[in-house]
Design an enzyme around this catalytic site. Structure first.
Site, PDB file in Angstrom:
ATOM      1  N   LYS A   1     -10.182  -4.416  -7.382  1.00 48.17           N
ATOM      2  CA  LYS A   1      -9.107  -3.541  -6.898  1.00 48.17           C
ATOM      3  C   LYS A   1      -8.059  -4.326  -6.100  1.00 48.17           C
ATOM      4  O   LYS A   1      -6.848  -4.195  -6.293  1.00 48.17           O
ATOM      5  CB  LYS A   1      -9.714  -2.409  -6.049  1.00 48.17           C
ATOM      6  CG  LYS A   1      -8.723  -1.613  -5.263  1.00 48.17           C
ATOM      7  CD  LYS A   1      -7.805  -0.813  -6.164  1.00 48.17           C
ATOM      8  CE  LYS A   1      -6.554  -0.410  -5.443  1.00 48.17           C
ATOM      9  NZ  LYS A   1      -5.944   0.781  -5.931  1.00 48.17           N
TER      10      LYS A   1
ATOM     11  N   CYS B   1      -0.168   0.265  -0.712  1.00 48.07           N
ATOM     12  CA  CYS B   1      -1.111  -0.520  -1.528  1.00 48.07           C
ATOM     13  C   CYS B   1      -0.665  -1.959  -1.704  1.00 48.07           C
ATOM     14  O   CYS B   1      -1.269  -2.880  -1.166  1.00 48.07           O
ATOM     15  CB  CYS B   1      -1.261   0.149  -2.891  1.00 48.07           C
ATOM     16  SG  CYS B   1      -1.514   1.919  -2.749  1.00 48.07           S
TER      17      CYS B   1
HETATM   18  N1  SAJ Z   1       8.490  -3.056  -6.865  1.00 50.97           N
HETATM   19  C1  SAJ Z   1       9.469  -4.042  -7.013  1.00 50.97           C
HETATM   20  N2  SAJ Z   1       9.633  -4.617  -8.242  1.00 50.97           N
HETATM   21  C2  SAJ Z   1       8.887  -4.243  -9.329  1.00 50.97           C
HETATM   22  C3  SAJ Z   1       7.894  -3.257  -9.166  1.00 50.97           C
HETATM   23  C4  SAJ Z   1       7.718  -2.690  -7.926  1.00 50.97           C
HETATM   24  O1  SAJ Z   1      10.160  -4.412  -6.061  1.00 50.97           O
HETATM   25  O2  SAJ Z   1       9.124  -4.790 -10.416  1.00 50.97           O
HETATM   26  C5  SAJ Z   1       8.270  -2.445  -5.550  1.00 50.97           C
HETATM   27  C6  SAJ Z   1       8.455  -0.931  -5.531  1.00 50.97           C
HETATM   28  O3  SAJ Z   1       9.789  -0.589  -5.383  1.00 50.97           O
HETATM   29  C7  SAJ Z   1       7.596  -0.522  -4.344  1.00 50.97           C
HETATM   30  C8  SAJ Z   1       6.453  -1.535  -4.383  1.00 50.97           C
HETATM   31  O4  SAJ Z   1       6.906  -2.599  -5.187  1.00 50.97           O
HETATM   32  O5  SAJ Z   1       8.293  -0.674  -3.120  1.00 50.97           O
HETATM   33  C9  SAJ Z   1       5.140  -1.001  -4.945  1.00 50.97           C
HETATM   34  O6  SAJ Z   1       5.394  -0.101  -6.008  1.00 50.97           O
HETATM   35  P1  SAJ Z   1       4.587  -0.096  -7.388  1.00 50.97           P
HETATM   36  O7  SAJ Z   1       5.199   0.953  -8.224  1.00 50.97           O
HETATM   37  O8  SAJ Z   1       4.521  -1.457  -7.943  1.00 50.97           O
HETATM   38  O9  SAJ Z   1       3.101   0.233  -6.972  1.00 50.97           O
HETATM   39  P2  SAJ Z   1       2.417   1.361  -6.035  1.00 50.97           P
HETATM   40  O10 SAJ Z   1       2.188   0.749  -4.688  1.00 50.97           O
HETATM   41  O11 SAJ Z   1       3.141   2.637  -6.074  1.00 50.97           O
HETATM   42  O12 SAJ Z   1       1.005   1.541  -6.775  1.00 50.97           O
HETATM   43  C10 SAJ Z   1       0.142   0.415  -6.917  1.00 50.97           C
HETATM   44  C11 SAJ Z   1      -0.348   0.336  -8.370  1.00 50.97           C
HETATM   45  N3  SAJ Z   1      -1.007  -0.951  -8.590  1.00 50.97           N
HETATM   46  C12 SAJ Z   1      -0.697  -1.743  -9.660  1.00 50.97           C
HETATM   47  O13 SAJ Z   1       0.148  -1.457 -10.460  1.00 50.97           O
HETATM   48  C13 SAJ Z   1      -1.483  -2.992  -9.809  1.00 50.97           C
HETATM   49  C14 SAJ Z   1      -1.319   1.484  -8.669  1.00 50.97           C
HETATM   50  O14 SAJ Z   1      -1.882   1.334  -9.963  1.00 50.97           O
HETATM   51  C15 SAJ Z   1      -2.437   1.512  -7.618  1.00 50.97           C
HETATM   52  O15 SAJ Z   1      -3.316   2.604  -7.842  1.00 50.97           O
HETATM   53  C16 SAJ Z   1      -1.790   1.699  -6.257  1.00 50.97           C
HETATM   54  O16 SAJ Z   1      -0.949   0.557  -6.022  1.00 50.97           O
HETATM   55  C17 SAJ Z   1      -2.903   1.804  -5.216  1.00 50.97           C
HETATM   56  O17 SAJ Z   1      -3.166   2.917  -4.757  1.00 50.97           O
HETATM   57  O18 SAJ Z   1      -3.550   0.797  -4.920  1.00 50.97           O
END
Ligand code: SAJ
Length: 407
Positions: free
Chosen positions: A201, A255
């Site tokens: 995880k 996360c």
């Molecule tokens: N972000 C970027 N660039 C990107 C992708 C995301 O700057 O290309 C930023 C987003 O804007 C945000 C942050 O990253 O601020 C996180 O967003 P996210 O959409 O990547 O992820 P979370 O935190 O909403 O959800 C993640 C997911 N983990 C993965 O994809 C590996 C989700 O599957 C998990 O269940 C969740 O964390 C968790 O609960 O752990």
């Protein structure tokens, strides 16, 4: 019967999903206001498909309470913050929840930890709580780790379709809990041991954090020599083995911006790339702030109250502000004594939480000269025309208007 402990972003959809698929579920949360809201027939956050799922679960007989129940299975889904100083996981909420479970559970019950924890946390903090209560793990109480994987913004779909990991040191118990999750999960469910499940995880979220940091670092390099990072990423991603993520104003949420620190905290001399990546991501709000000051200077905007920040949530189309880059920027601005002057707007945040917060898009745009797009909510994507004539800093590459500034 299953008692889901913690009815937040993960616990609530999980409880609703199980109840909608024929499992007898009682949801418990210590927050009475939250429980009252659910009992009044309302959900506590916005998510596609959640309201419908809620109605189905209520019809199926789900109950919400502040009390812990005597049930066969407990699913613990409470937050796991990190200790900002040691960078280690702070398991206090998990420990408190398991302590309370111990007061009501019967022999033969299974405690499933869904909360994200670093490798070894369950052994170190949860196991002793169960043993201190006179239970033998594996004989009296079974212990399982079933880390969630659903992404805010698409939770209901992912809850149904994602593959999952079940960590159990007793394989038979792992299979039993796999059967429970199979009541709704259409993905593949892998059964492994607890420590492996804990590590997977954290590694999944670390992988994403490191890859976002790479994109953010590219954005900084490209800014330095005036190259178009988005064009470069687009072309590179046409290579069959390259898949670069998108740079942004920072990494928020509970996360990706938290979990990788667990590895840095536990393995400080080994987790070097991870440590640097987290620092790169954490530095992005200040990088954006410098861009704002540069753009103000270039456009002769001298008054910070003519700057408007669009978006308070940590990402698009969610109402979650935890670790939001915008809040981090506002904190920095406060140190420069201008945090209460800048204007802020987010369609998902209806309560006033920062000074100078607007609740009307037109009024917000009207009152500023420089609009900083920090979150790509659908609302702004559908209203780009309204930004015509404004100076725009787009940190998410969502705006194609002429003259727009980027990271
Ligand atoms: N972000 C970027 N660039 C990107 C992708 C995301 O700057 O290309 C930023 C987003 O804007 C945000 C942050 O990253 O601020 C996180 O967003 P996210 O959409 O990547 O992820 P979370 O935190 O909403 O959800 C993640 C997911 N983990 C993965 O994809 C590996 C989700 O599957 C998990 O269940 C969740 O964390 C968790 O609960 O752990």
């Amino acid at each position: 019967m299953v008692n889901v402990i913690g009815l937040g972003y993960i616990g609530l959809p999980t409880a609703l999903m199980m109840a909608s698929h024929g499992v007898e579920v009682i949801g418990t949360d210590y927050n009475k206001e939250l429980v009252d809201t659910l009992n009044a027939g309302k959900t506590t956050f916005k998510e596609d498909g959640l309201d419908e799922l809620f109605q189905n679960a209520v019809k199926a007989g789900i109950k919400f309470t502040t009390e812990y129940q005597n049930t066969d299975v407990y699913i613990v889904s409470v937050p796991t913050p990190y200790d900002k100083f040691s960078k280690k996981v702070d398991a206090c909420y998990v420990v408190e929840a398991v302590k309370d479970v111990m007061k009501v559970c019967h022999k033969g019950a299974t405690v499933v930890i869904e909360s994200t924890v670093s490798p070894g946390t369950i052994d170190k903090f949860v196991r002793p709580v169960i043993e201190e209560n006179g239970f033998t793990i594996g004989q009296d109480i079974n212990l399982v780790h079933a880390p969630e994987r659903i992404i805010p913004g698409n939770m209901v779909y992912e809850l149904l379709h994602n593959n999952r990991t079940i960590g159990a040191d007793d394989k038979a118990i792992g299979e039993k809990i796999k059967e429970l999750y199979s009541s709704f999960c259409q993905g593949e469910i892998v059964v492994t041991d607890i420590r492996t499940a804990e590590m997977t995880k954290v590694v999944e979220n670390t992988f994403r954090a490191v890859n976002i940091a790479f994109a953010n670092e590219l954005a900084k390099i490209c800014r330095h020599d005036d190259m178009d990072v988005y064009e470069i990423i687009k072309i590179c991603n046409m290579h069959p083995r390259v898949n670069i993520l998108q740079p942004g104003p920072g990494v928020g949420g509970h996360c990706i911006s938290v979990d990788p620190w667990f590895l840095v905290g536990d393995y400080p001399s080994l987790a070097k790339v991870i440590d640097e990546s987290m620092k790169t991501n954490d530095g992005m709000p200040d990088f954006v702030l410098n861009r704002i000051y540069e753009i103000m200077k270039e456009n002769k905007i001298t008054d910070i109250s003519k700057v408007g920040l669009y978006g308070l949530t940590y990402k698009e189309n969610v109402d979650d502000m935890r670790e939001s880059p915008t809040l981090q920027m506002l904190e920095s601005m406060e140190r420069h004594l201008c945090g209460d002057l800048v204007k802020v707007y987010d369609p998902f945040i209806t309560k006033d939480i920062v000074p100078n917060q607007y609740h009307d898009l037109d009024k917000f745009i009207n009152d500023v000269e420089l609009v900083v797009l920090l979150v790509g909510h659908d609302e702004i994507k559908q209203n780009m025309d309204k930004l015509k004539g404004k100076v725009i800093l787009d940190t998410r590459k969502i705006c194609d208007l002429d003259g727009v500034y980027r990271l």
